[in-house]
Design a protein around this motif. Structure first.
Motif, PDB file in Angstrom:
ATOM      1  N   GLY A   3      -0.173  -3.495   1.060  1.00 36.85           N
ATOM      2  CA  GLY A   3      -0.605  -3.309   2.432  1.00 36.85           C
ATOM      3  C   GLY A   3      -2.106  -3.332   2.601  1.00 36.85           C
ATOM      4  N   LYS A   4      -2.816  -3.963   1.674  1.00 40.09           N
ATOM      5  CA  LYS A   4      -4.271  -4.084   1.733  1.00 40.09           C
ATOM      6  C   LYS A   4      -4.632  -5.556   1.853  1.00 40.09           C
ATOM      7  CE  LYS A   4      -5.208  -0.050  -1.110  1.00 40.09           C
ATOM      8  NZ  LYS A   4      -5.866   0.459  -2.302  1.00 40.09           N
ATOM      9  N   ASN A  28       3.885  -2.100  -0.860  1.00 44.21           N
ATOM     10  CA  ASN A  28       3.462  -1.444   0.365  1.00 44.21           C
ATOM     11  C   ASN A  28       4.245  -0.140   0.528  1.00 44.21           C
ATOM     12  OD1 ASN A  28       2.927  -0.690   3.044  1.00 44.21           O
ATOM     13  ND2 ASN A  28       2.693  -2.814   3.663  1.00 44.21           N
ATOM     14  N   SER A  29       3.552   0.986   0.510  1.00 46.65           N
ATOM     15  CA  SER A  29       4.209   2.293   0.571  1.00 46.65           C
ATOM     16  C   SER A  29       4.820   2.588   1.936  1.00 46.65           C
ATOM     17  CB  SER A  29       3.224   3.397   0.181  1.00 46.65           C
ATOM     18  OG  SER A  29       2.136   3.402   1.087  1.00 46.65           O
ATOM     19  N   ARG A  30       4.464   1.787   2.940  1.00 47.42           N
ATOM     20  CA  ARG A  30       5.048   1.992   4.271  1.00 47.42           C
ATOM     21  C   ARG A  30       6.474   1.470   4.346  1.00 47.42           C
ATOM     22  NH1 ARG A  30       0.203  -0.823   7.377  1.00 47.42           N
ATOM     23  NH2 ARG A  30       0.526  -2.126   5.556  1.00 47.42           N
ATOM     24  N   LEU A  31       6.872   0.671   3.372  1.00 44.81           N
ATOM     25  CA  LEU A  31       8.223   0.121   3.340  1.00 44.81           C
ATOM     26  C   LEU A  31       9.060   0.854   2.306  1.00 44.81           C
ATOM     27  CD1 LEU A  31       7.280  -3.657   3.361  1.00 44.81           C
ATOM     28  CD2 LEU A  31       7.943  -2.243   5.315  1.00 44.81           C
ATOM     29  N   LEU A  32      10.326   1.035   2.596  1.00 47.36           N
ATOM     30  CA  LEU A  32      11.227   1.656   1.642  1.00 47.36           C
ATOM     31  C   LEU A  32      11.500   0.697   0.494  1.00 47.36           C
ATOM     32  CD1 LEU A  32      13.842   3.207   4.084  1.00 47.36           C
ATOM     33  CD2 LEU A  32      11.979   4.378   2.895  1.00 47.36           C
TER      34      LEU A  32
END
Length: 95
Positions: A3-4, A28-32
């Motif tokens: 996510g960067k 990306n830690s925002r996605l499971l």
């Protein structure tokens, strides 16, 4: 992945591969994390291809033909459980 901005990831990749970095740590830690085995294989496969395509020496990068053939074939990943895959394993795997 992550996510960067991709440039930040690519410039830090060399140092990441020298460490024991898990695949799940660069996603990306925002996605499971995927629960479906087929989706997990596809995520691992895309990261594998991405690592192959950003080699500093273009001679070590796969051709577009090799990449397209890989997308058409059977996805061989993961042999290890999804949560236990290291980036170094993916980088060193043959295309």
């Amino acid at each position: 992945m992550m996510g960067k901005h991709p440039g930040e990831f690519i410039t830090s990749l060399a140092s990441l591969l020298c460490q024991d970095i898990m695949l799940r740590d660069i996603l990306n830690s925002r996605l499971l994390l995927p629960e479906d085995v087929q989706v997990a294989r596809e995520v691992v496969f895309v990261v594998f291809l991405a690592l192959k395509c950003i080699q500093s020496n273009p001679q070590f990068c796969p051709t577009m033909q090799q990449v397209s053939y890989k997308f058409l074939g059977k996805i061989p990943f993961p042999k290890s459980p999804y949560h236990a895959i290291f980036l170094l394993e993916l980088k060193d795997h043959e295309i």
